[in-house]
Enzyme design. Structure first.
Site, PDB file in Angstrom:
ATOM      1  N   ASN A   1       4.853   0.141   0.195  1.00 21.95           N
ATOM      2  CA  ASN A   1       5.307  -0.058  -1.179  1.00 21.95           C
ATOM      3  C   ASN A   1       4.446  -1.131  -1.822  1.00 21.95           C
ATOM      4  O   ASN A   1       3.751  -1.881  -1.127  1.00 21.95           O
ATOM      5  CB  ASN A   1       6.784  -0.453  -1.230  1.00 21.95           C
ATOM      6  CG  ASN A   1       7.021  -1.904  -0.856  1.00 21.95           C
ATOM      7  OD1 ASN A   1       6.545  -2.368   0.178  1.00 21.95           O
ATOM      8  ND2 ASN A   1       7.758  -2.623  -1.683  1.00 21.95           N
TER       9      ASN A   1
ATOM     10  N   HIS B   1      -3.561  -0.264  -6.001  1.00 16.75           N
ATOM     11  CA  HIS B   1      -3.174  -0.274  -4.596  1.00 16.75           C
ATOM     12  C   HIS B   1      -3.937  -1.345  -3.825  1.00 16.75           C
ATOM     13  O   HIS B   1      -5.135  -1.568  -4.052  1.00 16.75           O
ATOM     14  CB  HIS B   1      -3.466   1.094  -3.961  1.00 16.75           C
ATOM     15  CG  HIS B   1      -2.593   2.194  -4.470  1.00 16.75           C
ATOM     16  ND1 HIS B   1      -1.420   2.556  -3.861  1.00 16.75           N
ATOM     17  CD2 HIS B   1      -2.725   3.013  -5.552  1.00 16.75           C
ATOM     18  CE1 HIS B   1      -0.869   3.567  -4.523  1.00 16.75           C
ATOM     19  NE2 HIS B   1      -1.638   3.857  -5.550  1.00 16.75           N
TER      20      HIS B   1
END
Length: 329
Positions: free
Chosen positions: A32, A43
């Site tokens: 997550n 990310h």
């Protein structure tokens, strides 16, 4: 890559987008987003996270991408997503309901990557409720293979960089399919029923396919087919008919990514009661039975190829084709 798209989970509490497109080599799935990634909308944005460095050092990307270049990963056949969308200080703050397994399975079905690799055991465990070992998994999502990498988080600093790199390199090598020439038989009896074998994998996915298998070294296709039909069906007396169909298909089976280059021959018999000569369960085969065309056309089970009923109807109507037909996946 054409068709690239950013997609966010249905109830995403994160600004970090999915980086996805059809037909990727691999989708890398983190657990997550952390606060740094959320703020950067990227990310693995924490500068202490080794993710982008590991991709480059392992050869999965030809250079080290920055988090703000994440969409360039698509050019190298790599996608990015998370097992849970909610941003937290640490993965230990996640709840079971944060993990969206249905979403991941839907992405696998719609986009058909070769594999999904989980960056950290907890990303996999949160979705599937089981503790994995690192490396290839026996579980698949349809044809899509699953692989577990060590976490790249700074919280995993106890695992040396060289050890984490070893697993990223293993993923790089594993993603290259093993080419497996194969030969199969469409066995029809006097009533035009077709004989199929039922495969069941380790997580209970089921499909029905024509009998046959991989061509062993030194065997001719006919020798392979006669051996396979004897072992799987106890069928020894038959005339080998023409090659009618072919299909090239990449899939994962028993932790290996395979490209099966299958050639399918027509085999006609008056009648036959299948009596296997080997332990078929060791090969994932749990049943052998005859099917009528009508049964195939209303079957809810997965058939291989998927349009088996349509191609069988065409064969029964028109006879063997002048040249083998590509029957697809």
């Amino acid at each position: 890559m054409s068709g690239a798209r950013a997609r966010r989970g249905r109830d995403s509490a994160s600004a970090v987008p999915d980086v996805l497109a059809p037909g990727l080599r691999v989708v890398l799935c983190g657990i997550n987003p952390g606060f740094v990634s959320d703020a950067a909308a990227a990310h693995f944005a924490n500068p202490r996270n080794d993710f982008w460095r590991l991709l480059a050092d392992s050869g999965l990307t030809p250079r080290q991408l920055r988090p703000d270049e994440q969409f360039e990963a698509l050019e190298f056949g790599i996608g990015l997503t998370n097992a849970a969308a909610r941003t937290t200080r640490g993965s230990g703050d996640l709840r079971r309901g944060d993990f969206d397994r249905e979403r991941l399975e839907r992405l696998a079905e719609e986009l058909a990557p070769r594999a999904i690799a989980f960056v950290g055991k907890e990303a996999y465990r949160g979705l599937f409720g089981e503790r994995p070992e690192l490396g290839p998994q026996q579980r698949t999502i349809g044809d899509v293979g699953l692989f577990v990498l060590p976490s790249t988080s700074p919280a995993n600093a106890a695992v040396p960089y060289a050890e984490r790199l070893r697993w990223f390199e293993a993923l790089r090598d594993w993603l290259e399919p093993v080419v497996r020439p194969a030969v199969r038989a469409l066995v029809l009896d006097a009533e035009d029923r077709v004989l199929l074998v039922k495969f069941v994998d380790v997580v209970g996915q089921v499909w029905w396919a024509t009998p046959g298998g991989g061509v062993a070294e030194g065997e001719s296709p006919e020798e392979t087919l006669r051996r396979e039909l004897r072992e799987e069906l106890g069928l020894t007396e038959f005339g080998l008919g023409p090659e009618i169909w072919w299909r090239d298909h990449t899939f994962t089976w028993m932790g290996r990514i395979l490209t099966a280059r299958e050639r399918v021959h027509l085999v006609r018999v008056e009648a036959h009661e299948p009596v296997p000569e080997i332990d078929l369960e060791a090969e994932g085969v749990y049943e052998v039975r005859w099917w009528t065309l009508a049964e195939l056309e209303r079957a809810e089970e997965t058939l291989v190829p998927a349009r088996l009923a349509a191609f069988l109807r065409r064969l029964l109507r028109d006879g063997p084709p002048a040249e083998p037909i590509d029957v697809g996946v």
